[in-house]
Design a protein around this motif. Sequence first.
Motif, PDB file in Angstrom:
ATOM      1  N   GLY A   1       0.793  -1.220   0.000  1.00 21.05           N
ATOM      2  CA  GLY A   1       0.000   0.000   0.000  1.00 21.05           C
ATOM      3  C   GLY A   1       0.821   1.263   0.000  1.00 21.05           C
ATOM      4  N   GLY A   2       2.117   1.115   0.222  1.00 21.77           N
ATOM      5  CA  GLY A   2       2.998   2.271   0.286  1.00 21.77           C
ATOM      6  C   GLY A   2       3.468   2.749  -1.073  1.00 21.77           C
TER       7      GLY A   2
ATOM      8  N   LEU B   1      10.448   7.255 -11.549  1.00 21.78           N
ATOM      9  CA  LEU B   1       9.292   6.361 -11.556  1.00 21.78           C
ATOM     10  C   LEU B   1       8.619   6.478 -10.190  1.00 21.78           C
ATOM     11  N   GLN B   2       7.464   7.121 -10.171  1.00 22.20           N
ATOM     12  CA  GLN B   2       6.664   7.208  -8.959  1.00 22.20           C
ATOM     13  C   GLN B   2       5.786   5.972  -8.880  1.00 22.20           C
ATOM     14  N   MET B   3       5.911   5.241  -7.779  1.00 17.77           N
ATOM     15  CA  MET B   3       5.181   3.985  -7.620  1.00 17.77           C
ATOM     16  C   MET B   3       4.266   4.090  -6.412  1.00 17.77           C
ATOM     17  N   ASN B   4       2.981   3.954  -6.638  1.00 17.43           N
ATOM     18  CA  ASN B   4       1.982   4.026  -5.582  1.00 17.43           C
ATOM     19  C   ASN B   4       1.243   2.693  -5.462  1.00 17.43           C
TER      20      ASN B   4
ATOM     21  N   PRO C   1       3.084  -6.877  -2.795  1.00 14.17           N
ATOM     22  CA  PRO C   1       4.235  -7.788  -2.780  1.00 14.17           C
ATOM     23  C   PRO C   1       4.649  -8.270  -4.171  1.00 14.17           C
ATOM     24  N   GLU C   2       3.713  -8.325  -5.118  1.00 10.71           N
ATOM     25  CA  GLU C   2       4.049  -8.754  -6.476  1.00 10.71           C
ATOM     26  C   GLU C   2       4.925  -7.732  -7.209  1.00 10.71           C
TER      27      GLU C   2
END
Length: 123
Positions: A15-16, A81-84, A88-89
């Motif tokens: 979720g982070g 690359l902003q990852m929201n 776990p995958e």
Amino acid sequence: QVQLVESGGGLVQAGGSLRLSCVASGDTFSDYAMGWFRQAPGKEREFLAAITRTGSASTYADSVKGRFTISRDNAKNTVYLQMNSLNPEDTALYYCAASVNIQSVTASRLAAWGQGTQVTVSS
């Protein structure tokens, strides 16, 4: 030949969010379309996102569309690359890459790779 160095990986809870950076050197950054890929243990390398030389257009893999955003700052020779909404995958080694145009990035016809930065998402 452009050289690429990624940073910003780490351990994050499900979720982070994380923001990866990739700094280019050795050539004119704005001459290259840029992309992000990842590879998890035992899996093939996966295309994630690509952006044009000017940053005017981008494209995403379905697996990350709506969660990840690619951007670039040509004045800083950096692609991000902003990852929201990480899960776990998404755990993998993340690479940035450069090529002559966005179509070549998505087809993995690449001029240069970075060494990668590890992203681990805990459940």
